[in-house]
Design an enzyme around this catalytic site. Structure first.
Site, PDB file in Angstrom:
ATOM      1  CG  ASP A  73      -0.873   7.060 -11.477  1.00  0.00           C
ATOM      2  OD1 ASP A  73      -1.320   6.093 -10.849  1.00  0.00           O
ATOM      3  OD2 ASP A  73       0.353   7.241 -11.675  1.00  0.00           O
ATOM      4  CD1 TRP A 107      -1.131   1.968  -9.482  1.00  0.00           C
ATOM      5  CD2 TRP A 107      -1.616   2.820  -7.461  1.00  0.00           C
ATOM      6  NE1 TRP A 107      -0.673   3.257  -9.439  1.00  0.00           N
ATOM      7  CE2 TRP A 107      -0.948   3.808  -8.203  1.00  0.00           C
ATOM      8  CE3 TRP A 107      -2.010   3.113  -6.148  1.00  0.00           C
ATOM      9  CZ2 TRP A 107      -0.666   5.077  -7.707  1.00  0.00           C
ATOM     10  CZ3 TRP A 107      -1.743   4.381  -5.643  1.00  0.00           C
ATOM     11  CH2 TRP A 107      -1.079   5.344  -6.422  1.00  0.00           C
ATOM     12  CG  ASP A 155       4.380   1.329 -10.788  1.00  0.00           C
ATOM     13  OD1 ASP A 155       3.140   1.369 -10.867  1.00  0.00           O
ATOM     14  OD2 ASP A 155       5.091   2.348 -10.723  1.00  0.00           O
TER      15      ASP A 155
END
Ligand code: GAL
Length: 411
Positions: A158, A192, A213
């Site tokens: 992440d 992302w 998300d």
């Protein structure tokens, strides 16, 4: 003879001089070939956030097998954020939370492997994970060795707490570290889309998230109080429909873990699943298997849709047309087949009356075409699993709000 010896000596000196300081070549790049079709599995985050524990994971693995999910192709069990204790140990190693995993992480991984499944963990390129657990920044090689020793098969990596860090470098370092540790581990990048990972991720990872998300809704934006948004599944599709040429076997655009079986109704779940299959997205379930309805299971294990997703060409589909909220999405498949999804984006029912002859398909990114004036295709309805005529006639059907019909065209 003297001359010959002298020149040999000089030659070897030059060679040594040239190579000095440059003798060690670091092996770089991801483990190739670990994800030739989009990975399928389950991830803990969407339902459980950091409330994960050994019992729940074992039960999930058991159901993955007993429900038919594993037979349908789902094989990774991935623990997301929250599996660690708050501090590293005195050697600097990560510590699985001893309260959540009293039997130890290795025993849990062995259990999952004993069921014929694979196992994944999560960490972050930053100093801490998003939920505040120890991040990997500065410990890449040590953590890679830790994962290899545990025998994990998948690492989600992440992008929280990374101020001032360069993304290609940070992900590249971890990729090299995994390679050096020697165990083939699928490397799942999760920045992302902030730094357009699709432009640089291919030599580094096997899949990459392309958005923030997901949120369990059809087309909404959910604004978090801390000034970031989560996205309904159609928002993600729309946001990233134009980067399809960057996705393919072993380097997938990842549209995020699925929300099928969470807060949407079955119609929307069906559309969500169909779009993930059309986009060749990894299919990572994010629901609680222990409470899964038979409708949810039927959606997630639809063999025909999964075959569209897992097609070996590995091409992300695209939007062919949109008229007043009735959209047509297409995906080229191997053997000259096509998947076509009619999607009703509106709040009211729609009538489909689709004239194939007036709608030839041209995939300019990958060079595929279907001209229905030249070739007649047989039609198979993939949700009803039955023949539905040919492309000689218009395709007609009723489509409820937020519903889909997915068909396969066979020449
Ligand atoms: C986010 C990530 C989510 C989940 C979460 C865990 O950054 O996009 O999928 O992993 O962190 O804290």
């Amino acid at each position: 003879m003297k001359k010959l010896l002298l020149s040999l000596l000089l030659g070897s000196m030059t060679f040594q001089g040239f190579s000095q300081g440059n003798v060690y070549k670091q092996e770089t790049g991801k483990f190739e070939g670990l994800a030739m079709t989009p990975p399928m599995g389950w991830n803990s985050w969407n339902t459980f956030a950091t409330n994960i524990d050994e019992k729940m994971v074992k039960e999930t693995a058991d159901i993955m097998v007993s429900s038919g999910m594993a037979a349908a192709g789902y094989n990774y069990i991935v623990l997301d954020d929250g599996w660690m204790a708050k501090e590293r140990d005195s050697n600097g190693d990560l510590v699985p939370d001893p309260v959540k995993f009293p039997g130890g992480m290795k025993a849990l991984i062995d259990y999952v492997h004993s069921k014929g499944l694979k196992f994944g963990l999560y960490n972050c390129a930053g100093t801490k994970t998003c939920a505040g657990y120890p991040g990997t920044r500065g410990c890449e090689y040590q953590d890679a060795r830790f994962y290899a020793k545990l025998e994990i098969d998948f690492l989600k990596y992440d992008w929280c707490n990374t101020a001032g860090i360069n993304a290609p470098e940070a992900y590249g370092t971890m990729s090299n570290a995994l390679k050096k540790a020697g165990r083939p581990i699928v490397f799942s990048l999760c920045e992302w889309g902030d730094t357009q990972v699709w432009n640089w991720g291919k030599p580094i990872g096997n899949l990459w998230r392309i958005s923030g998300d997901i949120y369990p809704c059809f087309d909404c934006e959910y604004k978090h109080p801390e000034n970031w948004s989560s996205w309904g599944f159609m928002k993600i599709v729309e946001m990233r429909k134009d980067i399809r040429k960057f996705s393919g076997p072993d380097h997938w655009n990842d549209f995020d873990m699925m929300e099928v079986g969470n807060e949407m109704n079955d119609t929307e779940d069906k559309s969500h699943f169909a779009m993930w299959c059309m986009m060749a997205s990894p299919l990572i379930a994010g629901n609680d298997f222990r409470k899964m309805s038979k409708e949810t299971l039927a959606i997630l294990t639809n063999k025909e849709l999964i075959a569209v997703n897992q097609d070996k060409l590995g091409i992300q589909g695209f939007k062919l047309s949109a008229e007043e909220g009735l959209e047509v999405w297409v995906k080229p498949l191997s053997d000259g087949n096509w998947a076509v999804t009619f999607l009703n984006r509106t709040d009211a029912p729609k009538k489909i009356n689709f004239d194939w002859k007036k709608n030839p398909i041209k995939d300019v990114d990958f060079g595929f075409e279907a001209d229905f004036n030249k070739t007649v295709f047989k039609i198979k309805d993939l949700w009803k699993n039955k023949e539905a005529g040919t492309t000689k006639k218009n395709f007609t059907a009723d489509l409820a709000s937020h519903d889909v019909i997915t068909i396969r065209l066979i020449p």
